[in-house]
Design a protein around this motif. Structure first.
Motif, short mmCIF file in Angstrom:
data_model
loop_
_atom_site.label_atom_id
_atom_site.label_comp_id
_atom_site.label_asym_id
_atom_site.label_seq_id
_atom_site.Cartn_x
_atom_site.Cartn_y
_atom_site.Cartn_z
N ARG A 101 0.03 -13.09 -2.26
CA ARG A 101 0.77 -12.89 -3.73
C ARG A 101 1.83 -12.17 -3.43
O ARG A 101 2.08 -11.23 -3.41
CB ARG A 101 -0.56 -12.07 -4.88
CG ARG A 101 -0.26 -11.83 -6.40
CD ARG A 101 -1.38 -11.03 -6.39
NE ARG A 101 -1.12 -10.43 -7.81
CZ ARG A 101 -1.12 -11.08 -9.20
NH1 ARG A 101 -1.73 -12.05 -9.14
NH2 ARG A 101 -0.80 -10.34 -10.64
N CYS A 102 2.50 -12.39 -4.99
CA CYS A 102 3.81 -11.02 -5.43
C CYS A 102 3.81 -9.49 -5.38
O CYS A 102 2.95 -9.17 -5.54
CB CYS A 102 4.63 -11.71 -6.07
SG CYS A 102 6.56 -10.67 -6.00
N PRO A 103 4.35 -8.59 -4.26
CA PRO A 103 3.93 -7.23 -3.94
C PRO A 103 3.71 -6.38 -4.78
O PRO A 103 3.53 -6.00 -5.23
CB PRO A 103 4.19 -7.08 -3.00
CG PRO A 103 5.32 -8.65 -2.16
CD PRO A 103 4.79 -9.64 -2.80
N GLY A 104 5.50 -7.06 -5.64
CA GLY A 104 6.18 -6.59 -6.57
C GLY A 104 5.57 -6.79 -7.83
O GLY A 104 6.32 -6.58 -9.01
N ASN B 109 0.83 -1.15 0.09
CA ASN B 109 -0.70 0.12 -0.02
C ASN B 109 0.87 1.30 0.07
O ASN B 109 0.34 2.56 -0.23
CB ASN B 109 -1.18 0.14 1.45
CG ASN B 109 -2.07 -0.89 0.87
OD1 ASN B 109 -2.00 -1.85 -0.09
ND2 ASN B 109 -2.98 -1.35 2.00
N GLU B 110 1.95 1.04 0.56
CA GLU B 110 3.13 2.29 0.32
C GLU B 110 4.53 2.09 -0.60
O GLU B 110 3.83 3.31 -1.65
CB GLU B 110 3.30 2.52 1.63
CG GLU B 110 2.66 2.82 2.92
CD GLU B 110 1.67 3.93 2.64
OE1 GLU B 110 2.50 4.48 2.46
OE2 GLU B 110 1.06 3.74 4.07
N ILE B 111 4.75 1.58 -0.78
CA ILE B 111 5.98 1.90 -1.67
C ILE B 111 5.60 1.16 -3.52
O ILE B 111 6.02 1.55 -4.35
CB ILE B 111 7.87 1.08 -0.91
CG1 ILE B 111 8.04 1.37 -0.11
CG2 ILE B 111 8.44 0.65 -1.91
CD1 ILE B 111 8.59 2.53 0.67
N LEU B 112 5.01 -0.02 -3.04
CA LEU B 112 4.72 -0.83 -4.27
C LEU B 112 3.46 -0.55 -4.67
O LEU B 112 3.12 -1.33 -5.67
CB LEU B 112 5.19 -2.54 -4.86
CG LEU B 112 6.44 -2.81 -3.69
CD1 LEU B 112 6.37 -4.00 -3.75
CD2 LEU B 112 6.99 -2.13 -5.54
N SER B 113 2.48 0.72 -4.12
CA SER B 113 1.06 0.51 -4.81
C SER B 113 1.60 1.26 -6.74
O SER B 113 2.57 2.24 -6.80
CB SER B 113 0.47 1.48 -4.43
OG SER B 113 1.22 3.31 -4.11
N PRO B 114 0.07 1.52 -7.19
CA PRO B 114 0.58 1.88 -8.32
C PRO B 114 0.71 3.25 -8.09
O PRO B 114 1.66 3.37 -8.96
CB PRO B 114 -1.37 1.64 -8.73
CG PRO B 114 -1.44 0.70 -7.79
CD PRO B 114 -1.39 1.05 -6.98
N GLY B 115 0.23 4.45 -6.61
CA GLY B 115 1.05 5.48 -6.53
C GLY B 115 2.25 5.95 -6.77
O GLY B 115 3.28 6.46 -6.81
N GLY B 116 3.01 5.17 -5.16
CA GLY B 116 4.03 5.37 -5.13
C GLY B 116 5.45 4.68 -6.33
O GLY B 116 6.16 5.38 -6.80
N LEU B 117 4.74 3.53 -7.02
CA LEU B 117 5.44 3.05 -8.28
C LEU B 117 5.26 4.42 -9.41
O LEU B 117 6.27 4.53 -10.31
CB LEU B 117 4.98 1.31 -8.74
CG LEU B 117 5.13 0.16 -8.22
CD1 LEU B 117 4.33 -0.61 -8.90
CD2 LEU B 117 6.83 0.61 -7.88
N ASN B 118 4.88 4.95 -9.64
CA ASN B 118 4.35 6.55 -10.79
C ASN B 118 5.46 7.50 -10.29
O ASN B 118 5.96 7.72 -10.65
CB ASN B 118 2.90 7.14 -10.50
CG ASN B 118 2.20 5.62 -10.84
OD1 ASN B 118 2.32 5.10 -12.18
ND2 ASN B 118 0.28 5.92 -11.33
N GLY B 119 5.79 7.19 -8.88
CA GLY B 119 6.39 7.90 -8.39
C GLY B 119 7.84 8.29 -8.46
O GLY B 119 8.71 9.02 -8.44
N TYR B 120 7.98 7.02 -9.03
CA TYR B 120 9.66 6.13 -9.26
C TYR B 120 10.21 6.05 -11.00
O TYR B 120 11.14 5.64 -11.56
CB TYR B 120 10.27 4.90 -8.94
CG TYR B 120 9.80 5.01 -6.97
CD1 TYR B 120 10.51 5.85 -6.84
CD2 TYR B 120 9.45 4.30 -6.47
CE1 TYR B 120 10.79 5.96 -5.45
CE2 TYR B 120 9.15 3.89 -5.33
CZ TYR B 120 10.09 4.85 -4.79
OH TYR B 120 10.09 4.85 -2.97
#
Length: 366
Positions: free
Chosen positions: A301-304, A32-43
């Motif tokens: 399920r794999c969070p990544g 919900n934080e690092i690998l969330s869609p929003g978090g990934l968009n930031g990278y």
């Protein structure tokens, strides 16, 4: 058993922890934080930079043999280290011991909890580490560094790198008779034609374009199906005595899900040993169900998975868009599988790439 206990920090890490409050909080941080869609968009900009860096390096080796296993490892470690520390990984063409020492130096140099780092600085600020309403977790504040280190080492640097490298390597060449990228170039030509038509030749493929490139997605899905990165998924364990399909399963029984067998089952797939992209035609945007499990399923399920797709798809598309690929000789590429927890090729893929003439004007600007 002792090695597993040490690796898992007494089974309290995200990967090995039993289902419960500890695991739920770790999972929430990752998903919900690092690998969330929003978090990934930031990278996203970091992934774009690393993709361009890979293309520039391959341009310098045009028509020369290239070890694609090394190329993919450098790409993934670049992405991961940039996300974790805000710095680029230096490369892989050095002795193993020096490489390991340099990795530790990079992490130490970033001072994991200072204001300049990225994920490593963000994790300690999450509510789980400082939510005083949950008193039972206050004691874990003292173990903050340990949990952050495990998330970085096990989830990002280990699981996030090795599996993606294996999948991208298999995607370039498959052991089939009718369609494969290096042994039979028709797949490559079809994919290039799709990209040229829908993207054009005046810009590089971006992450948002993959949704409009069904042929690329078919290659990804068929690679996932034939060559799952973790053929047996992660081990599971029954938490209580139960009965499944008439079988009594005692508490504590280890369960290994044979993902490879499911994805190669002739009852589920027509001609399963064949690399046939069109089997996914018409399934875009739909759920294939439990027939295809590249990232497992359910709460384990794999969070990544989101990060893996965001790296795999654009990387594959860029390699196809920018280069023509060929084998080192007329002999077919060796497709033997290696041993280990993840399904790598027994021998690294070495191939020759040549910049496509119609892309030279664009790549010269990188």
């Amino acid at each position: 058993m002792l090695y597993g206990k040490f690796l898992a920090n007494n089974y309290t890490s995200l990967v090995f922890s039993s289902y419960g409050e500890n695991w739920r909080h770790l999972r929430r941080i990752a998903s919900n934080e690092i690998l969330s869609p929003g978090g990934l968009n930031g990278y996203c900009h970091m992934r774009i930079d690393k993709g361009k860096l890979m293309i520039r390096k391959l341009m310098m080796t045009s028509s020369s043999p290239v070890n694609m296993n090394s190329v993919f490892y450098e790409l993934m470690l670049n992405v991961m280290m940039r996300m974790i520390c805000g710095k680029r990984y230096f490369g892989v063409d050095i002795p193993e011991m020096e490489e390991g020492n340099r990795l530790r130096e990079i992490i130490d140099e970033t001072e994991l909890f200072n204001s300049d780092s990225v994920i490593a600085d963000y994790l300690p600020q999450l509510s789980w580490f400082g939510n005083r309403a949950e008193k039972r977790f206050i004691a874990l504040q003292e173990k903050r560094d340990v949990f952050v280190q495990e998330l970085i080492e096990q989830v990002f640097l280990s699981a996030g790198t090795d599996t993606s490298v294996a999948t991208m390597e298999w995607s370039l060449v498959e052991d089939v008779e009718e369609s494969d990228m290096l042994n039979h170039p028709q797949v490559l030509q079809n994919a290039q034609s799709e990209i040229d038509t829908k993207i054009g030749k005046d810009r590089l493929v971006e992450e948002s374009d993959i949704a409009e490139l069904p042929y690329i997605r078919w290659i990804m899905n068929e690679t996932f199906r034939l060559y799952p990165a973790t053929p047996l998924l992660l081990p599971h364990e029954s938490s209580e005595d139960c009965t499944i399909e008439g079988y009594n399963v005692p508490r504590g029984t280890m369960l290994l899900v044979n993902q490879w067998a499911i994805q190669n089952d002739p009852k589920l797939w027509t001609d399963p040993e064949r690399f046939y992209l069109e089997r996914f035609k018409g399934l875009e945007g739909t759920n294939v169900g439990f027939k295809l499990l590249p990232f497992g399923s359910g709460r384990r399920r794999c969070p990544g998975d989101g990060l893996a797709i965001r790296v795999f798809g654009p990387t594959l598309a860029l390699l196809i868009q920018c280069f023509d690929w060929e084998r080192l000789s007329e002999e077919m590429v060796d497709m033997k599988k290696g041993q280990g927890f993840t399904m790598h090729k027994a021998e690294p893929l070495v191939a020759k790439c040549k910049t496509r003439p119609e892309m030279q004007h664009l790549l010269a600007q990188l």
